[in-house]
Design a protein around this motif. Structure first.
Motif, PDB file in Angstrom:
ATOM      1  N   LEU A 296      34.805  41.139  43.614  1.00 39.39           N
ATOM      2  CA  LEU A 296      35.134  42.535  43.357  1.00 39.39           C
ATOM      3  C   LEU A 296      34.450  43.478  44.330  1.00 39.39           C
ATOM      4  O   LEU A 296      34.857  44.630  44.467  1.00 39.39           O
ATOM      5  CB  LEU A 296      34.749  42.908  41.923  1.00 39.39           C
TER       6      LEU A 296
ATOM      7  N   ASP B 279      36.388  35.791  40.983  1.00 43.38           N
ATOM      8  CA  ASP B 279      36.922  36.906  41.766  1.00 43.38           C
ATOM      9  C   ASP B 279      35.815  37.658  42.486  1.00 43.38           C
ATOM     10  O   ASP B 279      34.716  37.843  41.953  1.00 43.38           O
ATOM     11  CB  ASP B 279      37.666  37.881  40.857  1.00 43.38           C
TER      12      ASP B 279
ATOM     13  N   ILE C 145      40.192  45.388  45.817  1.00 51.20           N
ATOM     14  CA  ILE C 145      39.529  44.167  45.366  1.00 51.20           C
ATOM     15  C   ILE C 145      39.165  43.358  46.594  1.00 51.20           C
ATOM     16  O   ILE C 145      39.814  43.449  47.637  1.00 51.20           O
ATOM     17  CB  ILE C 145      40.440  43.347  44.423  1.00 51.20           C
TER      18      ILE C 145
END
Length: 470
Positions: free
Chosen positions: A325, A323, A292
């Motif tokens: 990614l 987030d 990630i």
């Protein structure tokens, strides 16, 4: 072999829930009344469909006809008689969405690219000639304007960052020219980067059907707001296989704001970094339990990330609460925000998570472009060159920290075109002289030499050498 076909449809995805057997102790989901069994999306369609339009374009295409004079022997023998050319008109159709009552329409850039005439047909069959306000090939978006003389139905933007997998969506467009059509489905995935139809590879994936003619249509949520603009499908045959992609509404809104503000090009804020996605090997090396984030490989001196204290080797985990990614998020997340806006960046350094506030800025125009068309008689004759800056790199879709002298365009049939010195080629050196600025190139071309030894590269970094005699 699987292929990514150019966006050809508008997608509206809807899904209906249904009950299924469960254990007695578990809650069941059943409609409270008979009305629940007759759930309909008709109110959403009634609200949104009038703002979705059909777009018809015409363009003139000239093709050189092959002839005996294409053979150099016959061309020289008969004094260079050229082959003939055939000109014909091509028409195509697509879809669009009205996003402002004044007549601002958004569609895909590939729908209107090189069009000589553009006609917008409303849902009630009124027709208007359209003017292009702005095209943005990087996002495959184009902004049009029509004058209806009265306010038009328009869609408001949804916050595409709040979309969740499983959300019901509707797609409206004109597939195959059959007329306005609504399809339904769900949001299948978010932040998809496999669809390489634009430089901002960050798509909403849906299982709604997309077919030719749907490009530029609306992907709307159950509140009737514009969640995205449909742009591509993943297909073996060219028809819908239930894997479609839409440009997120937040990115669309940014392009619309630029067009309404009178800008000729879209300038997006940046972090001033280059990075790559963290794979499983890197994740283990930096102490992450899964792949990630994006690891920073280079920072622009004095850029937003540099000023905020970020360093090479930091792994960016989230931007603005979203987030990260993959590395594409380093470009997309800042690109949907405003110049000067502060955004929280969460990152990993030395095994410890940290957070900093980054003040976003526009990529600088340093060095100045010095755009120059090369004349005279050299391998570069007919090429237009410029100094790469972060701003120009962003404009033409290059990695943001790319430096050097780039060819912006080449006149067809020129000496440069013959040597395939075309758009996107970066000139590294000529006859051993490094080319860092346009003035370096023009200076070396003025000197007399028996031939040319040229080193060039492209956006992928592949270096080629050309040896050309006089």
């Amino acid at each position: 072999m699987k292929r990514l076909w150019p966006p050809t449809g508008v997608i509206l995805a809807l899904g209906l829930g249904f009950a299924h057997p469960v254990a007695a102790q578990e809650p069941t989901f059943q409609p409270a009344t008979d009305a629940g069994l007759r759930a309909t999306y008709a109110p959403v369609v009634e609200k949104t469909a009038p703002a979705v339009v059909n777009i018809y374009t015409e363009r003139t295409v000239t093709r050189q006809m092959r002839s005996v004079f294409d053979d150099p022997f016959f061309r020289d023998f008969f004094g260079g008689v050229p082959g003939g050319a055939r000109t014909r008109r091509e028409s195509s159709l697509g879809s669009g969405v009205i996003v402002d009552q004044s007549g601002i329409v958004v569609t895909n850039n590939h729908v209107v690219e090189n069009a000589g005439a553009i006609k917008v047909v409303l849902a009630d069959r009124r027709e208007y000639e359209a003017e292009i306000l702005l095209t943005d090939p990087q996002t495959d978006l184009a902004i049009l304007s029509i004058d209806a003389g009265a306010p038009l139905p328009a869609l408001s933007f949804a916050d595409s960052d709040t979309a969740a997998v499983g959300d019901i969506v509707l797609a409206i467009g004109n597939p195959f020219g059959v007329g306005q059509t609504v399809t339904s489905g769900i949001v299948s995935a978010l932040s998809r980067t496999a669809a390489s139809v634009s430089d901002y590879q960050f798509f909403i994936q849906t299982d709604a059907a997309i077919n030719p003619g749907n490009s530029g249509g609306a992907l709307v949520d159950v509140d009737g707001n514009l969640l995205g603009v449909n742009t591509a499908i993943y297909s073996r045959s060219g028809g819908s296989n239930g894997i479609g992609f839409a440009i997120p509404g937040n990115l669309v809104r940014q392009v619309v704001d630029s067009a309404v503000g009178g800008q000729m090009t879209v300038r997006r804020p940046w972090l001033g970094v280059e990075g790559r996605s963290v794979d499983s090997r890197l994740a283990a090396a930096v102490g992450l339990d899964r792949p990630i984030g994006a690891i920073l490989e280079a920072l622009y001196p004095g850029g937003p990330a540099d000023l905020a204290g970020l360093k090479e080797g930091d792994v960016v985990l989230a931007i603005g609460g979203q987030d990260v990614l993959s590395a594409e998020a380093l470009k997309y997340r800042p690109g949907t925000r405003r110049d000067g806006e502060r955004v929280a960046v969460r990152y990993l350094r030395d095994g410890r998570e940290r957070e900093t506030q980054v003040r976003l800025a526009l990529p600088p125009e340093t060095p100045a472009r010095e755009t120059t068309t090369i004349g005279g008689s050299s391998p570069f004759t007919g090429a237009t060159v410029a100094n790469l800056s972060p701003a120009l790199a962003e404009e033409i879709g290059f990695p943001p920290l790319t430096e050097g002298v780039v060819i912006l365009e080449t006149v067809r049939g020129s000496i440069a075109s013959r040597y395939r010195l075309g758009r996107g080629v970066i000139i590294l050196s000529v006859n051993g002289e490094p080319i860092e600025r346009v003035r370096d190139l023009t200076a070396v071309l003025k000197t007399s030499a028996p031939g040319y030894l040229i080193q060039v590269t492209n956006r992928s970094g592949r270096v080629s050498t050309l040896r050309i005699g006089r």
